[in-house]
Design a protein around this motif. Structure first.
Motif, PDB file in Angstrom:
ATOM      1  N   ARG A   2       0.865  -1.185   0.000  1.00  0.00           N
ATOM      2  CA  ARG A   2       0.000   0.000   0.000  1.00  0.00           C
ATOM      3  C   ARG A   2       0.894   1.224   0.000  1.00  0.00           C
ATOM      4  NH1 ARG A   2      -5.317  -0.432   3.004  1.00  0.00           N
ATOM      5  NH2 ARG A   2      -4.593   1.601   3.638  1.00  0.00           N
ATOM      6  N   TRP A   3       0.430   2.283  -0.657  1.00  0.00           N
ATOM      7  CA  TRP A   3       1.239   3.481  -0.832  1.00  0.00           C
ATOM      8  C   TRP A   3       0.364   4.710  -0.703  1.00  0.00           C
ATOM      9  CZ3 TRP A   3      -0.925   6.134  -4.761  1.00  0.00           C
ATOM     10  CH2 TRP A   3      -1.685   5.392  -5.675  1.00  0.00           C
ATOM     11  N   ARG A   4       1.027   5.856  -0.575  1.00  0.00           N
ATOM     12  CA  ARG A   4       0.340   7.151  -0.595  1.00  0.00           C
ATOM     13  C   ARG A   4       1.204   8.101  -1.420  1.00  0.00           C
ATOM     14  NH1 ARG A   4       2.092   6.547   4.893  1.00  0.00           N
ATOM     15  NH2 ARG A   4       3.882   7.887   5.310  1.00  0.00           N
ATOM     16  N   ILE A   5       0.574   9.099  -1.986  1.00  0.00           N
ATOM     17  CA  ILE A   5       1.286  10.075  -2.811  1.00  0.00           C
ATOM     18  C   ILE A   5       1.032  11.457  -2.228  1.00  0.00           C
ATOM     19  CG2 ILE A   5      -0.651  10.213  -4.423  1.00  0.00           C
ATOM     20  CD1 ILE A   5       1.325  10.769  -6.654  1.00  0.00           C
ATOM     21  N   ARG A   6       2.063  12.282  -2.269  1.00  0.00           N
ATOM     22  CA  ARG A   6       1.914  13.653  -1.774  1.00  0.00           C
ATOM     23  C   ARG A   6       2.880  14.561  -2.513  1.00  0.00           C
ATOM     24  NH1 ARG A   6       6.156  15.221   1.397  1.00  0.00           N
ATOM     25  NH2 ARG A   6       7.409  13.580   2.369  1.00  0.00           N
ATOM     26  N   ARG A   7       2.558  15.862  -2.503  1.00  0.00           N
ATOM     27  CA  ARG A   7       3.483  16.858  -3.044  1.00  0.00           C
ATOM     28  C   ARG A   7       4.742  16.856  -2.187  1.00  0.00           C
ATOM     29  NH1 ARG A   7       1.968  21.150  -6.591  1.00  0.00           N
ATOM     30  NH2 ARG A   7       4.137  21.753  -6.379  1.00  0.00           N
ATOM     31  N   ALA A   8       5.852  17.047  -2.843  1.00  0.00           N
ATOM     32  CA  ALA A   8       7.135  17.096  -2.148  1.00  0.00           C
ATOM     33  C   ALA A   8       7.722  18.492  -2.284  1.00  0.00           C
ATOM     34  CB  ALA A   8       8.084  16.054  -2.732  1.00  0.00           C
ATOM     35  N   ASP A   9       8.675  18.814  -1.421  1.00  0.00           N
ATOM     36  CA  ASP A   9       9.365  20.099  -1.498  1.00  0.00           C
ATOM     37  C   ASP A   9      10.811  19.912  -1.056  1.00  0.00           C
ATOM     38  OD1 ASP A   9       9.405  20.184   1.347  1.00  0.00           O
ATOM     39  OD2 ASP A   9       7.548  21.329   1.409  1.00  0.00           O
ATOM     40  N   GLU A  10      11.490  21.013  -0.793  1.00  0.00           N
ATOM     41  CA  GLU A  10      12.922  20.951  -0.490  1.00  0.00           C
ATOM     42  C   GLU A  10      13.232  20.114   0.753  1.00  0.00           C
ATOM     43  OE1 GLU A  10      11.391  24.580   1.698  1.00  0.00           O
ATOM     44  OE2 GLU A  10      11.034  23.666  -0.254  1.00  0.00           O
ATOM     45  N   GLU A  65       5.145   7.169  -1.101  1.00  0.00           N
ATOM     46  CA  GLU A  65       5.696   6.548   0.094  1.00  0.00           C
ATOM     47  C   GLU A  65       4.904   5.291   0.440  1.00  0.00           C
ATOM     48  OE1 GLU A  65       7.032  10.462   2.602  1.00  0.00           O
ATOM     49  OE2 GLU A  65       4.874  10.040   2.473  1.00  0.00           O
ATOM     50  N   ALA A  66       5.599   4.330   1.030  1.00  0.00           N
ATOM     51  CA  ALA A  66       4.924   3.145   1.552  1.00  0.00           C
ATOM     52  C   ALA A  66       4.038   3.578   2.709  1.00  0.00           C
ATOM     53  CB  ALA A  66       5.954   2.124   2.015  1.00  0.00           C
ATOM     54  N   ASP A  67       2.798   3.074   2.730  1.00  0.00           N
ATOM     55  CA  ASP A  67       1.899   3.425   3.833  1.00  0.00           C
ATOM     56  C   ASP A  67       2.507   3.060   5.180  1.00  0.00           C
ATOM     57  OD1 ASP A  67      -0.261   4.776   2.818  1.00  0.00           O
ATOM     58  OD2 ASP A  67      -1.564   3.029   2.687  1.00  0.00           O
ATOM     59  N   GLU A  68       3.085   1.894   5.243  1.00  0.00           N
ATOM     60  CA  GLU A  68       3.684   1.455   6.499  1.00  0.00           C
ATOM     61  C   GLU A  68       5.138   1.907   6.554  1.00  0.00           C
ATOM     62  OE1 GLU A  68       4.512  -2.650   8.895  1.00  0.00           O
ATOM     63  OE2 GLU A  68       2.685  -2.496   7.698  1.00  0.00           O
TER      64      GLU A  68
END
Length: 173
Positions: A2-10, A65-68
């Motif tokens: 399981r995974w999640r996606i998010r905006r990334a920054d510096e 990222e991996a959820d766990e």
């Protein structure tokens, strides 16, 4: 997985650099010379590069990222076009990098990244989303064609001492 996606920054520069090198190795080990892969990954995946991109208004980064545990397992970068041997048009933006660890193939993470890139590019008022890839990356070529991308040119891409002529694909937004 399981995974999640998010905006990334510096603040995500170290994780982006790690997953950048890991996914490049995962994708091309055994298909390109190993010394070239190592040199390319070391040169192109510096944390300082991702930190600079993470603060640039004309760049957008996402981290998978991996959820766990939150380990980085994929990422993408959308930025102004910069393709050796190819001239972009006004209103073009480049999907510079989109990579996942191979164990995430088929989980929907690639589609989620693509959807975010397209949404962001449209919000920015861009006309086309460009990308370039190794012409022997058949799985990725098929994925991009299913998204509606078509070849519009070629660019040169160097990995180690080897220079590749990669197809440039575009999606009208």
């Amino acid at each position: 997985m399981r995974w999640r996606i998010r905006r990334a920054d510096e603040r995500d520069a170290d994780a982006l650099a790690l997953i950048g090198s890991a996914t490049f190795l995962d994708a091309y080990a055994g298909r390109m010379p190993g010394a070239g892969i190592v040199a390319h990954a070391a040169a192109k995946n510096q944390p300082a590069t991702y930190a600079r991109w993470g603060t640039a208004a004309d760049h957008a980064l996402w981290l998978v990222e991996a959820d766990e545990g939150g380990a980085p397992v994929g990422y993408q970068v959308v930025a102004p076009p910069d393709m050796d041997g190819f001239t972009a048009a006004p209103g073009d933006v480049e999907l510079k990098r989109i990579y996942l660890l191979s164990r995430l193939y088929g989980t929907g993470a690639g589609q989620a990244l693509m959807d975010e890139a397209i949404r962001w590019a449209r919000e920015q008022g861009m006309a086309r989303l460009l990308l370039a890839l190794w012409d022997e990356n058949f799985r990725a070529l098929a994925f991009y064609r299913r998204q509606g991308f078509a070849q519009i040119g070629q660019r040169r891409f160097q990995v180690g001492a080897q220079v590749y002529d990669d197809p440039v694909l575009a999606l009208d937004l």
